[in-house]
Design a protein around this motif. Structure first.
Motif, mmCIF file in Angstrom:
data_model
loop_
_atom_site.group_PDB
_atom_site.id
_atom_site.type_symbol
_atom_site.label_atom_id
_atom_site.label_comp_id
_atom_site.label_asym_id
_atom_site.label_seq_id
_atom_site.Cartn_x
_atom_site.Cartn_y
_atom_site.Cartn_z
ATOM 1 N N ASP A 54 -9.277 1.428 -7.215
ATOM 2 C CA ASP A 54 -8.855 0.296 -6.129
ATOM 3 C C ASP A 54 -8.031 0.745 -4.928
ATOM 4 N N PRO A 55 -6.956 1.267 -5.164
ATOM 5 C CA PRO A 55 -6.228 1.558 -4.000
ATOM 6 C C PRO A 55 -6.983 2.686 -2.950
ATOM 7 N N HIS A 56 -7.665 3.306 -3.112
ATOM 8 C CA HIS A 56 -8.489 4.236 -2.097
ATOM 9 C C HIS A 56 -9.422 3.423 -1.643
ATOM 10 N N LYS A 57 -10.168 2.426 -2.130
ATOM 11 C CA LYS A 57 -11.159 1.522 -1.460
ATOM 12 C C LYS A 57 -10.344 0.418 -0.497
ATOM 13 N N VAL A 58 -9.195 0.012 -0.916
ATOM 14 C CA VAL A 58 -8.554 -0.947 0.034
ATOM 15 C C VAL A 58 -8.073 -0.146 1.024
ATOM 16 N N LYS A 59 -7.328 0.954 0.987
ATOM 17 C CA LYS A 59 -6.739 1.777 2.100
ATOM 18 C C LYS A 59 -7.790 1.942 3.035
ATOM 19 N N ASN A 60 -9.067 2.172 2.546
ATOM 20 C CA ASN A 60 -10.070 2.816 3.546
ATOM 21 C C ASN A 60 -10.837 1.425 3.923
ATOM 22 N N SER A 61 -10.434 0.474 3.553
ATOM 23 C CA SER A 61 -11.196 -0.819 4.285
ATOM 24 C C SER A 61 -10.868 -1.525 5.646
ATOM 25 N N LEU A 62 -11.782 -2.045 6.436
ATOM 26 C CA LEU A 62 -11.209 -2.397 7.533
ATOM 27 C C LEU A 62 -10.167 -3.140 7.636
ATOM 28 N N LYS A 90 1.748 -13.245 5.644
ATOM 29 C CA LYS A 90 0.507 -12.168 6.067
ATOM 30 C C LYS A 90 0.778 -10.887 5.399
ATOM 31 N N GLY A 91 -0.264 -10.056 5.393
ATOM 32 C CA GLY A 91 -0.076 -8.556 4.798
ATOM 33 C C GLY A 91 0.343 -8.219 3.320
ATOM 34 N N GLY A 92 0.849 -7.282 3.015
ATOM 35 C CA GLY A 92 1.197 -7.101 1.725
ATOM 36 C C GLY A 92 0.220 -6.287 0.738
ATOM 37 N N GLY A 93 -0.941 -5.661 1.230
ATOM 38 C CA GLY A 93 -1.590 -5.156 0.766
ATOM 39 C C GLY A 93 -2.507 -5.734 -0.404
ATOM 40 N N CYS A 94 -2.632 -5.437 -1.382
ATOM 41 C CA CYS A 94 -3.498 -6.101 -2.431
ATOM 42 C C CYS A 94 -2.942 -7.724 -2.662
ATOM 43 N N THR A 95 -1.730 -8.020 -2.639
ATOM 44 C CA THR A 95 -1.213 -9.310 -2.705
ATOM 45 C C THR A 95 -1.745 -10.056 -1.922
ATOM 46 N N CYS A 152 -0.132 -1.012 -9.191
ATOM 47 C CA CYS A 152 -1.522 -1.538 -9.351
ATOM 48 C C CYS A 152 -2.545 -0.472 -9.702
ATOM 49 N N GLY A 153 -2.447 0.607 -9.174
ATOM 50 C CA GLY A 153 -3.527 1.790 -9.233
ATOM 51 C C GLY A 153 -3.219 2.797 -10.525
ATOM 52 N N LEU A 183 0.640 -0.989 0.076
ATOM 53 C CA LEU A 183 0.042 0.072 0.029
ATOM 54 C C LEU A 183 0.888 1.423 0.148
ATOM 55 N N ARG A 184 2.310 1.098 0.244
ATOM 56 C CA ARG A 184 3.025 2.531 0.223
ATOM 57 C C ARG A 184 3.448 2.689 -1.088
ATOM 58 N N VAL A 185 3.291 1.656 -2.125
ATOM 59 C CA VAL A 185 3.608 2.314 -3.625
ATOM 60 C C VAL A 185 2.511 1.962 -4.752
ATOM 61 N N VAL A 186 1.267 1.390 -3.923
ATOM 62 C CA VAL A 186 0.297 0.940 -5.059
ATOM 63 C C VAL A 186 -0.034 1.745 -5.908
#
Length: 275
Positions: A113-121, A190-195, A104-105, A97-100
């Motif tokens: 999608d980056p905005h949606k993902v970053k604001n997801s729970l 675990k983790g990794g943003g979109c991946t 990807c975005g 998410l630091r570079v998405v």
């Protein structure tokens, strides 16, 4: 008394040796440079020199390296012919998410999608954080506007937040993959943003590169998320993931035994389950 040499002669005596040395340097550098036999071009018509080295990358049709190349996802310098220059500025995980927004975005891929993902729970952990802070007496209500991203930027800490970091913080999308080399493998998965959701291990097995190092196959990018990716995080607390699949966590002694050994039915962290 002899006259002074003309300025043009002095300039020539200085300039000619300089040109000669420059020619020798350029000739030497060219001899040392290993240039590919041809330019690597994607089916979209872009020069992608990465493909001269990374020739055995197998992905889905939408993300195939021969179609989009490597640099649109991993950045770096697609026109460089040397490894060091080509990998300068490269990112290993485009879904981070630091570079998405740069990967990807970008426009033409997944710009919304980056905005949606970053604001997801799963990225903010807002509910976990606000509730934890409230019950630890560090906030006056459970509606605190606090997110993982804010904590990463501010470095804020407290007893409640320290508890969060130790027990909860490996399950949010801002966590980097493979950032805990001394921890069990499932923590690094675990983790990794979109991946975190949209990738699975490659299927071609490990290979050995030119330096004798083991090289894992490129992860596959997927649209349909497998249950295993969900359960990687959703297997503690409310245990939603394992309840969804119809299993439940059993006591930690690993019964029923299988041929004299502990049960092979295990959750991440070697916790046992029953069906």
């Amino acid at each position: 008394m002899a006259g002074k040499p003309p300025r043009r002669l002095i300039a020539a005596l200085v300039f000619i040796p300089f040109l000669f040395m420059l020619f020798v340097y350029l000739f030497y550098r060219e001899e040392r440079t290993q240039r590919p036999q041809q330019l690597a071009v994607t089916t979209a018509g872009y020069v992608e020199m990465c493909l001269n080295c990374h020739v055995d990358i197998h992905l889905d049709a939408a993300h195939d390296a021969k179609v989009v190349g490597c640099s649109p996802c991993h950045l770096g310098n697609a026109l460089a012919i040397g490894k060091e220059k080509a990998h300068r500025g490269m990112v290993l995980n485009p879904g981070d998410l630091r570079v998405v927004e740069k990967t990807c975005g970008v426009e033409g891929c997944h710009p919304a999608d980056p905005h949606k993902v970053k604001n997801s729970l799963m990225a903010t952990n807002r509910g976990i954080l606000s509730t934890l802070l409230y019950y630890w007496g560090e906030r006056n209500s459970q509606n605190a506007d606090i997110t993982v991203e804010q904590l990463l930027k501010s470095g804020e800490t407290s007893l409640a937040l320290d508890y969060f970091r130790k027990l909860c913080a490996t399950c949010h999308l801002w966590k980097r993959k493979n950032d805990m080399p001394d921890a069990p493998a499932f923590f690094n998965e675990k983790g990794g943003g979109c991946t975190a959701c949209h990738s699975v291990p490659g299927k071609n097995g490990e290979k050995v590169d030119g330096d004798g190092k083991k090289k894992k196959p490129h992860p596959l990018i997927i649209k349909k998320i497998p249950e295993e990716n969900c359960i990687r995080c959703h297997n503690r607390s409310g245990r939603i993931g394992i309840s969804y699949t119809g299993i439940f966590e059993s006591e930690g002694y690993g019964t029923p035994y299988e041929k004299g050994h502990l049960s092979s039915q295990r959750l991440p962290g070697n916790r046992f389950y029953l069906k």
